[in-house]
Write a protein that holds these residues in place. Structure first.
Motif, mmCIF file in Angstrom:
data_model
loop_
_atom_site.group_PDB
_atom_site.id
_atom_site.type_symbol
_atom_site.label_atom_id
_atom_site.label_comp_id
_atom_site.label_asym_id
_atom_site.label_seq_id
_atom_site.Cartn_x
_atom_site.Cartn_y
_atom_site.Cartn_z
ATOM 1 N N ARG A 101 2.536 10.009 5.321
ATOM 2 C CA ARG A 101 1.797 10.921 4.441
ATOM 3 C C ARG A 101 1.551 10.315 3.070
ATOM 4 N NH1 ARG A 101 3.798 14.432 0.775
ATOM 5 N NH2 ARG A 101 5.908 14.028 1.575
ATOM 6 N N ARG A 102 2.582 9.771 2.432
ATOM 7 C CA ARG A 102 2.402 9.264 1.068
ATOM 8 C C ARG A 102 1.570 7.983 1.018
ATOM 9 N NH1 ARG A 102 4.277 10.666 -3.367
ATOM 10 N NH2 ARG A 102 4.931 8.613 -4.118
ATOM 11 N N PRO A 103 1.822 6.995 1.895
ATOM 12 C CA PRO A 103 0.930 5.827 1.865
ATOM 13 C C PRO A 103 -0.538 6.202 2.087
ATOM 14 C CG PRO A 103 2.891 5.338 3.139
ATOM 15 C CD PRO A 103 2.946 6.796 2.840
ATOM 16 N N ARG A 104 -0.794 7.121 3.014
ATOM 17 C CA ARG A 104 -2.182 7.515 3.270
ATOM 18 C C ARG A 104 -2.754 8.310 2.100
ATOM 19 N NH1 ARG A 104 -0.075 8.404 8.818
ATOM 20 N NH2 ARG A 104 -0.794 6.605 10.027
ATOM 21 N N TRP A 105 -1.907 9.066 1.435
ATOM 22 C CA TRP A 105 -2.365 9.764 0.229
ATOM 23 C C TRP A 105 -2.841 8.764 -0.815
ATOM 24 C CZ3 TRP A 105 0.309 8.991 -4.430
ATOM 25 C CH2 TRP A 105 -0.146 9.745 -5.527
ATOM 26 N N LEU A 106 -2.083 7.701 -1.001
ATOM 27 C CA LEU A 106 -2.477 6.678 -1.970
ATOM 28 C C LEU A 106 -3.745 5.958 -1.519
ATOM 29 C CD1 LEU A 106 -1.888 5.035 -4.528
ATOM 30 C CD2 LEU A 106 -0.536 3.480 -3.102
ATOM 31 N N ILE A 107 -3.826 5.624 -0.238
ATOM 32 C CA ILE A 107 -5.015 4.925 0.274
ATOM 33 C C ILE A 107 -6.262 5.773 0.063
ATOM 34 C CG2 ILE A 107 -6.130 4.135 2.397
ATOM 35 C CD1 ILE A 107 -3.286 3.264 3.325
#
Length: 349
Positions: free
Chosen positions: A41-47
């Motif tokens: 969730r968090r890596p994709r939020w940043l991406i």
């Protein structure tokens, strides 16, 4: 002489696309490996936040490459798109699916659909650079000459596979470096470390693939091999290695902003070294720059139009990137701020 100038412009456009577009492909690569819905969730939020404002503008360099190819070097364009139509068509399909997946995933609320769109985006981010790299690797082997018919052998040989994998690894490296800088910009220290580790891993993979690639090209693409291991080609390769090492050191010191410049420099230098290694050929040992070039009048007009295009497009692109890196184009919402606060909790323990 004018054909050589146009060839240098083409090489510069290829290097620009490799760096700018490569960063976006790399973000998609890490999106693919981020894990399940909760873990990723968090890596994709940043991406999503890092790519959304400017990512499609990077394809302007691909347009430059295509226009210069078919206008300045029509024989090259015909030869490449005849012999390599399948990998290039697959790369084009990947571009379309990638854009659609990224654009549709963010506004979609249903988890099942988000997964479908996310898979389209992530898998296409892997396949598109692979097929582009495979096509370049196939050209380096000399298997393609003017008049060559399309065949799998032209782009599915060992050199093509290594070139495709190296392209993926290079995009992953660029993506990880830029995302680590974006994580710092968005005040998400946990993601700085997350993508910093992935940038280091990418460098290790690149080093291994480069060693394997040298062994493969020694026999399969000897002309390019000789150009990369001697003279100016070797000097640029060593400069690229130095930039990569400096990037790793800057990431260790968390100087992520400067690391972006050295990372781009390392990839751009490799592209230029590859171009120099092929001199005076556009397709090694079969098609020189002068043989592939169009008429001189066309080349002069092409240079003029390219200059005007760069003057018109360049400043807005620079401004766009600067506004994006300062967080002006897409400021954080209250939900985003809660995300970054959650990301700081593990480090405070």
């Amino acid at each position: 002489m004018i054909a050589d100038v146009v060839a240098w412009v083409l090489l510069a456009a290829v290097a620009a696309y490799a760096c700018a577009g490569g960063t976006d492909y790399g973000a998609g690569f890490w999106d693919l490996l981020a894990g399940g819905a909760e873990r990723g969730r968090r890596p994709r939020w940043l991406i999503d936040h890092a790519m959304a404002p400017v990512w499609e503008t990077n394809n302007v360099w691909l347009i430059f490459v295509l226009v210069i190819m078919w206008t300045g070097f029509p024989v090259l364009f015909q030869t490449v798109f005849t012999a390599m139509w399948l990998p290039l068509a697959l790369a084009a399909v990947g571009l379309v699916l990638r854009g659609a997946g990224f654009a549709l995933r963010k506004p979609t609320r249903r988890l099942a659909r988000r997964r479908i769109y996310g898979a389209l985006f992530a898998v296409s981010s892997l396949l598109t650079p692979f097929f582009l790299g495979a096509a370049v690797g196939g050209l380096a082997t000399g298997r393609v000459t003017p008049g060559t018919k399309a065949s799998a052998d032209a782009w599915s040989n060992g050199t093509s596979v290594i070139a495709g994998l190296l392209t993926i690894a290079a995009t992953a490296f660029l993506g990880a470096v830029f995302l680590s800088a974006d994580a710092r910009r968005f005040d998400a220290p946990d993601l700085v470390g997350y993508f910093r580790l992935r940038a280091w891993c990418s460098l290790v993979v690149i080093a291994v693939l480069a060693v394997v690639g040298l062994a493969v090209t020694h026999d399969a693409a000897r002309y390019v091999y000789d150009g990369l291991t001697s003279g100016s080609g070797l000097a640029l390769v060593l400069a690229a290695v130095a930039c990569a090492v400096i990037t790793a050191g800057l990431l260790y010191r968390r100087a992520t902003g400067w690391a972006r410049f050295t990372a781009v420099g390392s990839v751009a230098l490799v592209v230029v070294a590859w171009g120099l290694a092929q001199r005076p050929y556009l397709i090694p040992t079969s098609l020189t720059v002068s043989q592939a070039a169009g008429v001189s009048t066309t080349l002069r007009w092409l240079l003029l139009v390219t200059l005007v295009a760069v003057l018109l497009v360049g400043p807005p692109l620079i401004l766009l990137y600067r506004l994006d890196t300062r967080g002006i184009l897409q400021p954080l919402t209250e939900t985003d701020l809660r995300q970054t606060s959650a990301g700081r909790e593990p480090e405070s323990r």
